[in-house]
Scaffold this motif. Structure first.
Motif, short mmCIF file in Angstrom:
data_model
loop_
_atom_site.label_atom_id
_atom_site.label_comp_id
_atom_site.label_asym_id
_atom_site.label_seq_id
_atom_site.Cartn_x
_atom_site.Cartn_y
_atom_site.Cartn_z
N GLY A 1 11.59 -2.15 6.93
CA GLY A 1 11.66 -3.00 5.76
C GLY A 1 10.31 -3.39 5.19
O GLY A 1 10.23 -3.93 4.08
N GLY A 2 9.22 -3.09 5.91
CA GLY A 2 7.88 -3.33 5.39
C GLY A 2 7.52 -2.44 4.22
O GLY A 2 6.45 -2.58 3.64
N PHE A 3 8.43 -1.51 3.86
CA PHE A 3 8.17 -0.65 2.70
C PHE A 3 8.03 -1.47 1.42
O PHE A 3 7.27 -1.12 0.51
N LEU A 4 8.77 -2.60 1.33
CA LEU A 4 8.78 -3.36 0.07
C LEU A 4 7.45 -4.05 -0.20
O LEU A 4 6.87 -3.86 -1.28
N PRO A 5 6.90 -4.87 0.72
CA PRO A 5 5.58 -5.43 0.45
C PRO A 5 4.50 -4.36 0.34
O PRO A 5 3.53 -4.53 -0.41
N THR A 6 4.65 -3.24 1.05
CA THR A 6 3.68 -2.15 0.91
C THR A 6 3.70 -1.61 -0.51
O THR A 6 2.64 -1.46 -1.15
N ALA A 7 4.88 -1.29 -1.02
CA ALA A 7 4.99 -0.70 -2.36
C ALA A 7 4.43 -1.62 -3.44
O ALA A 7 3.70 -1.20 -4.34
N TRP A 8 4.79 -2.90 -3.36
CA TRP A 8 4.32 -3.84 -4.39
C TRP A 8 2.83 -4.12 -4.25
O TRP A 8 2.14 -4.35 -5.27
N SER A 9 2.29 -4.08 -3.05
CA SER A 9 0.84 -4.25 -2.88
C SER A 9 0.09 -3.08 -3.50
O SER A 9 -0.99 -3.25 -4.08
N LEU A 10 0.66 -1.87 -3.41
CA LEU A 10 0.04 -0.71 -4.04
C LEU A 10 0.13 -0.78 -5.55
O LEU A 10 -0.79 -0.38 -6.26
N GLU A 11 1.24 -1.30 -6.06
CA GLU A 11 1.51 -1.29 -7.49
C GLU A 11 0.80 -2.41 -8.24
O GLU A 11 0.20 -2.18 -9.30
N VAL A 12 0.86 -3.64 -7.72
CA VAL A 12 0.33 -4.79 -8.47
C VAL A 12 -0.65 -5.62 -7.64
O VAL A 12 -1.04 -6.71 -8.07
N GLY A 13 -1.04 -5.11 -6.47
CA GLY A 13 -1.84 -5.91 -5.55
C GLY A 13 -3.22 -6.28 -6.02
O GLY A 13 -3.81 -7.24 -5.54
N GLY A 14 -3.80 -5.50 -6.92
CA GLY A 14 -5.07 -5.88 -7.52
C GLY A 14 -6.32 -5.32 -6.85
O GLY A 14 -7.43 -5.52 -7.36
N ILE A 15 -6.19 -4.60 -5.73
CA ILE A 15 -7.38 -4.03 -5.08
C ILE A 15 -7.10 -2.60 -4.62
O ILE A 15 -7.43 -2.20 -3.52
N THR A 16 -6.48 -1.84 -5.51
CA THR A 16 -6.07 -0.47 -5.16
C THR A 16 -7.24 0.37 -4.67
O THR A 16 -7.09 1.18 -3.75
N LYS A 17 -8.41 0.19 -5.27
CA LYS A 17 -9.54 1.05 -4.92
C LYS A 17 -10.02 0.85 -3.49
O LYS A 17 -10.69 1.72 -2.93
N ARG A 18 -9.70 -0.30 -2.87
CA ARG A 18 -10.12 -0.52 -1.49
C ARG A 18 -9.15 0.10 -0.48
O ARG A 18 -9.47 0.17 0.70
N ILE A 19 -7.99 0.51 -0.93
CA ILE A 19 -6.98 1.04 -0.01
C ILE A 19 -7.31 2.48 0.34
O ILE A 19 -7.22 3.38 -0.49
N ALA A 20 -7.71 2.70 1.58
CA ALA A 20 -8.13 4.02 2.03
C ALA A 20 -6.97 4.88 2.49
O ALA A 20 -7.09 6.11 2.54
N GLY A 21 -5.85 4.26 2.83
CA GLY A 21 -4.72 5.04 3.30
C GLY A 21 -3.47 4.21 3.47
O GLY A 21 -3.53 2.97 3.56
N VAL A 22 -2.33 4.89 3.46
CA VAL A 22 -1.03 4.26 3.63
C VAL A 22 -0.28 5.03 4.71
O VAL A 22 -0.21 6.26 4.68
N ILE A 23 0.30 4.29 5.66
CA ILE A 23 1.10 4.88 6.73
C ILE A 23 2.48 4.24 6.68
O ILE A 23 2.61 3.03 6.84
#
Length: 416
Positions: free
Chosen positions: A280-302
């Motif tokens: 169920g952690g898919f939901l906060p993961t998806a929204w953090s990627l979409e509107v989280g505001g620091i996309t460029k710092r995200i080096a990877g998603v598992i």
């Protein structure tokens, strides 16, 4: 058992007691219904959530001041490390460009840790409490009232109360003893699944802090408490624009204090991020990627058996962030959605592979179906390999130089 009962009747009585328990234990290996996980729509049958996940005891949510975890690795005797568990009131955060030692409470001196530290801190920017809207319905998230009590009726129809399920603002913060802020490193953010608490599940059962430490990679961990022990994937404050950025900004003070060097604040404020979403952690993961505001710092998603929905958000992030890696490992419970996401990527002309043996380069997209017999409930410790979070961190750190986000320890440290 009454005296005078024949051996036959005693055997039947014992069977009546233990058969339901064994049946319940077998059910614990099942995944929560996909429909419930994906935006909490109506469940389509199967065992109830309460049957698979027993209600937490008080100590599961609020541990004593002193606890210990048994840490062990294959081939070595179990080691025991002291874990300090505390609740801290957040201090006002300074501007990102002006971190000062004076911003930290004088009663909490900055001292460099000499062992792994796993601490629970309260953060205002964590997922809950949340008094905003559900972006899917544009209605208030707390949509049930009973007197002064407020609650949320999920799409499955179950009501969860704010004071029981959505009132835990704690975050598990973990800094391994080998971590060095002067070397390349990453912050791992772990979004747990349904029916979980930080202590009982993320720390003890899924061993996420231990996986971070045992990888030997220069990484620290943040794991926010989502809905407490409930069949609810709600993202809370991570639904909000820049919600993930606020969370990461606030975490700087806590990581700096725990690490023990005020100069490390600037490092933590700019360190690359790896997001791990389980179930169920898919939901906060998806929204953090979409509107989280620091996309460029995200080096990877598992994603660990976690593609239950929000496929467009995952596909958009992959398409627009070709310097980051994306891994989705799945069982039969999420296979259909993973196949849909693969098809979306093919339409965008994005290639992917379906095995974990290759190098983890920038832009790597990997889908891995795990063998039959691997259960959803044990997935954080047993997926395509034992301890998958540890495995990805090692692959990331040992990739070609252009792909490295975190360093490996010295040979002496690696051999521990």
């Amino acid at each position: 058992m009454p005296f005078g009962m024949s051996p036959r009747w005693r055997a039947l009585a014992l069977l009546a007691v233990f058969v339901p328990l064994s049946s319940l234990l077998v059910q614990c290996g099942k995944a929560p219904p996909a429909a419930t996980l994906a935006a909490n729509v109506h469940a389509t049958g199967g065992d109830s959530f309460e049957e698979r996940f027993p209600s937490p005891q008080f100590k599961d949510r609020f541990p004593s001041e002193s606890e210990s975890i048994k840490w062990s690795s294959r081939g070595e005797p179990a080691r025991q490390r002291t874990v300090r568990t505390e609740r801290i009131t957040p201090e006002p955060m300074p501007a990102p460009s002006s971190y000062r030692v004076a911003s930290y409470a004088p009663t909490l001196p900055l001292e460099r840790p000499r062992e792994d530290l796993t601490t629970l801190v309260s953060m205002k920017s964590s997922a809950f409490p949340y008094f905003g809207e559900n972006p899917r319905s544009e209605a208030p998230f707390l949509n049930i009232a009973k007197g002064e009590r407020r609650g949320h009726r999920s799409y499955s129809g179950k009501v969860y109360w704010q004071d029981e399920t959505y009132n835990d603002s704690r975050v598990l913060v973990h800094v391994p003893e080998h971590f060095d802020a002067q070397k390349p490193g990453v912050i791992v953010v772990f979004f747990h699944g349904n029916g979980a608490t930080l202590e009982r599940d993320v720390r003890d059962r899924q061993m996420v802090p231990q996986q971070i430490s045992d990888s030997g990679v220069n990484a620290v961990l943040l794991a926010p408490q989502m809905a407490v022990d409930a069949a609810d994937s709600s993202a809370g404050k991570f639904w909000q624009p820049n919600g993930f950025k606020r969370f990461m900004d606030e975490s700087v003070a806590h990581l700096t204090r725990l690490y023990g060097d005020p100069k490390s604040a600037k490092t933590f404020a700019n360190m690359p991020i790896v997001i791990v979403g389980y179930s169920g952690g898919f939901l906060p993961t998806a929204w953090s990627l979409e509107v989280g505001g620091i996309t460029k710092r995200i080096a990877g998603v598992i994603l660990l058996d976690a593609v239950y929905g929000e496929l467009d958000k995952f596909a958009n992030w992959i398409e627009n962030n070709r310097n980051g890696f994306f891994i989705s490992s799945y069982t039969r419970y999420t296979k259909r959605r993973d196949m849909e996401l693969m098809a979306m990527l093919r339409e965008k002309g994005i290639s992917y592979r379906e095995e974990m043996d290759g190098p983890l380069r920038p832009g790597s997209v990997v889908f891995v179906q795990t063998r039959d017999g691997v259960t959803h409930r044990s997935y954080v410790t047993q997926a395509w390999t034992e301890h998958p979070v540890k495995d990805v961190l090692i692959k990331m750190a040992t990739a070609p130089t252009s792909a490295r986000y975190a360093s490996m320890p010295s040979s002496a440290s690696a051999s521990r």
